[in-house]
Design a protein around this motif. Structure first.
Motif, PDB file in Angstrom:
ATOM      1  N   GLU A   1      36.390 -11.820  59.345  1.00  0.00           N
ATOM      2  CA  GLU A   1      35.132 -11.004  58.916  1.00  0.00           C
ATOM      3  C   GLU A   1      33.890 -11.578  59.218  1.00  0.00           C
ATOM      4  O   GLU A   1      32.957 -10.972  59.435  1.00  0.00           O
ATOM      5  CB  GLU A   1      35.168 -10.673  57.187  1.00  0.00           C
ATOM      6  N   THR A   2      33.653 -12.888  59.392  1.00  0.00           N
ATOM      7  CA  THR A   2      32.642 -13.593  59.801  1.00  0.00           C
ATOM      8  C   THR A   2      32.229 -13.100  61.108  1.00  0.00           C
ATOM      9  O   THR A   2      31.144 -13.017  61.588  1.00  0.00           O
ATOM     10  CB  THR A   2      32.792 -15.072  59.724  1.00  0.00           C
ATOM     11  N   LYS A   3      33.257 -13.225  62.045  1.00  0.00           N
ATOM     12  CA  LYS A   3      32.966 -12.789  63.546  1.00  0.00           C
ATOM     13  C   LYS A   3      32.521 -11.412  63.426  1.00  0.00           C
ATOM     14  O   LYS A   3      31.837 -10.964  64.268  1.00  0.00           O
ATOM     15  CB  LYS A   3      34.364 -13.097  64.189  1.00  0.00           C
ATOM     16  N   ASP A   4      33.215 -10.421  62.754  1.00  0.00           N
ATOM     17  CA  ASP A   4      32.745  -9.078  62.587  1.00  0.00           C
ATOM     18  C   ASP A   4      31.506  -8.973  62.293  1.00  0.00           C
ATOM     19  O   ASP A   4      30.457  -8.129  62.873  1.00  0.00           O
ATOM     20  CB  ASP A   4      33.515  -8.335  61.676  1.00  0.00           C
TER      21      ASP A   4
ATOM     22  N   ALA B   1      24.632  -8.742  66.046  1.00  0.00           N
ATOM     23  CA  ALA B   1      24.242  -8.994  67.371  1.00  0.00           C
ATOM     24  C   ALA B   1      24.019  -7.557  67.860  1.00  0.00           C
ATOM     25  O   ALA B   1      23.116  -7.532  68.734  1.00  0.00           O
ATOM     26  CB  ALA B   1      25.388  -9.632  68.142  1.00  0.00           C
ATOM     27  N   LYS B   2      24.764  -6.669  67.559  1.00  0.00           N
ATOM     28  CA  LYS B   2      24.645  -5.274  67.979  1.00  0.00           C
ATOM     29  C   LYS B   2      23.356  -4.868  67.631  1.00  0.00           C
ATOM     30  O   LYS B   2      22.647  -3.889  68.177  1.00  0.00           O
ATOM     31  CB  LYS B   2      25.848  -4.247  67.616  1.00  0.00           C
ATOM     32  N   TRP B   3      23.145  -4.995  66.359  1.00  0.00           N
ATOM     33  CA  TRP B   3      21.832  -4.500  65.958  1.00  0.00           C
ATOM     34  C   TRP B   3      20.715  -5.051  66.654  1.00  0.00           C
ATOM     35  O   TRP B   3      19.829  -4.452  66.887  1.00  0.00           O
ATOM     36  CB  TRP B   3      21.684  -4.757  64.411  1.00  0.00           C
ATOM     37  N   ARG B   4      20.511  -6.432  66.552  1.00  0.00           N
ATOM     38  CA  ARG B   4      19.739  -6.947  67.586  1.00  0.00           C
ATOM     39  C   ARG B   4      19.342  -6.368  68.683  1.00  0.00           C
ATOM     40  O   ARG B   4      18.448  -6.269  69.562  1.00  0.00           O
ATOM     41  CB  ARG B   4      19.865  -8.691  67.565  1.00  0.00           C
ATOM     42  N   ASP B   5      20.541  -6.383  69.775  1.00  0.00           N
ATOM     43  CA  ASP B   5      20.521  -5.742  70.990  1.00  0.00           C
ATOM     44  C   ASP B   5      19.907  -4.442  70.947  1.00  0.00           C
ATOM     45  O   ASP B   5      18.966  -4.183  71.991  1.00  0.00           O
ATOM     46  CB  ASP B   5      21.945  -5.606  71.624  1.00  0.00           C
ATOM     47  N   THR B   6      20.252  -3.703  70.048  1.00  0.00           N
ATOM     48  CA  THR B   6      19.701  -2.083  69.878  1.00  0.00           C
ATOM     49  C   THR B   6      18.397  -2.297  69.805  1.00  0.00           C
ATOM     50  O   THR B   6      17.516  -1.488  70.494  1.00  0.00           O
ATOM     51  CB  THR B   6      20.354  -1.509  68.944  1.00  0.00           C
ATOM     52  N   VAL B   7      17.881  -3.214  68.979  1.00  0.00           N
ATOM     53  CA  VAL B   7      16.540  -3.291  68.529  1.00  0.00           C
ATOM     54  C   VAL B   7      15.686  -3.863  69.865  1.00  0.00           C
ATOM     55  O   VAL B   7      14.558  -3.292  70.247  1.00  0.00           O
ATOM     56  CB  VAL B   7      16.088  -4.251  67.283  1.00  0.00           C
ATOM     57  N   ASP B   8      16.304  -4.855  70.240  1.00  0.00           N
ATOM     58  CA  ASP B   8      15.710  -5.408  71.544  1.00  0.00           C
ATOM     59  C   ASP B   8      15.435  -4.234  72.801  1.00  0.00           C
ATOM     60  O   ASP B   8      14.320  -4.346  73.457  1.00  0.00           O
ATOM     61  CB  ASP B   8      16.423  -6.552  72.066  1.00  0.00           C
ATOM     62  N   ARG B   9      16.320  -3.415  72.831  1.00  0.00           N
ATOM     63  CA  ARG B   9      16.464  -2.461  73.929  1.00  0.00           C
ATOM     64  C   ARG B   9      15.401  -1.178  73.824  1.00  0.00           C
ATOM     65  O   ARG B   9      15.044  -0.534  74.770  1.00  0.00           O
ATOM     66  CB  ARG B   9      17.677  -2.064  74.318  1.00  0.00           C
TER      67      ARG B   9
END
Length: 133
Positions: free
Chosen positions: A6-9, A15-23
């Motif tokens: 679950e830690t990896k999840d 990371a997906k949230w960060r990537d979406t915000v960054d883009r």
């Protein structure tokens, strides 16, 4: 690498949230983008954040230790300073690390994490070099 899957999840969801915000953050105003583009960008950011929040809520009941491991690993990564890291980035990373919090009380589990925009200019990629999966 992780004691709990679950830690990896959690790492991936953040990371997906960060990537979406960054883009998407601020892309609505570039070249006067229309309302439809702004709405799509906002929806993408909100969906990614919502996915992370749901995962955290589920893990508060199912495996709070995975949340603690996620917070502890992230803080440790942020505090690992290399000799080539500029002083400005070191200070920014220390501030980001202070924003990561995990606590457990009789009232339940509490977790706090920074908004992805706080990472801008810190020199840290979305996943970080140690998290190449």
């Amino acid at each position: 690498m992780f004691r709990y899957n679950e830690t990896k999840d959690l790492m991936i969801a953040y990371a997906k949230w960060r990537d979406t915000v960054d883009r998407t953050e601020g892309s609505e105003t570039i070249f006067g983008a229309n309302a439809e583009v702004s709405e799509i960008a906002r929806d993408l950011r909100e969906d990614a954040e919502f996915e992370l929040r749901i995962l955290i809520q589920d893990l508060k009941k199912q495996n709070p230790s995975a949340i603690k491991e996620w917070v502890d690993m992230t803080k440790a990564y942020l505090q690992k300073i290399e000799s080539t890291t500029p002083e400005e980035q070191i200070q920014q990373r220390k501030q980001i690390a202070r924003d990561w919090k995990y606590s457990r009380s009789p009232l339940g589990i509490s977790v706090r994490y920074p908004h992805p925009s706080q990472y801008w200019g810190s020199g840290i990629g979305v996943l970080g070099p140690d998290f190449d999966w």
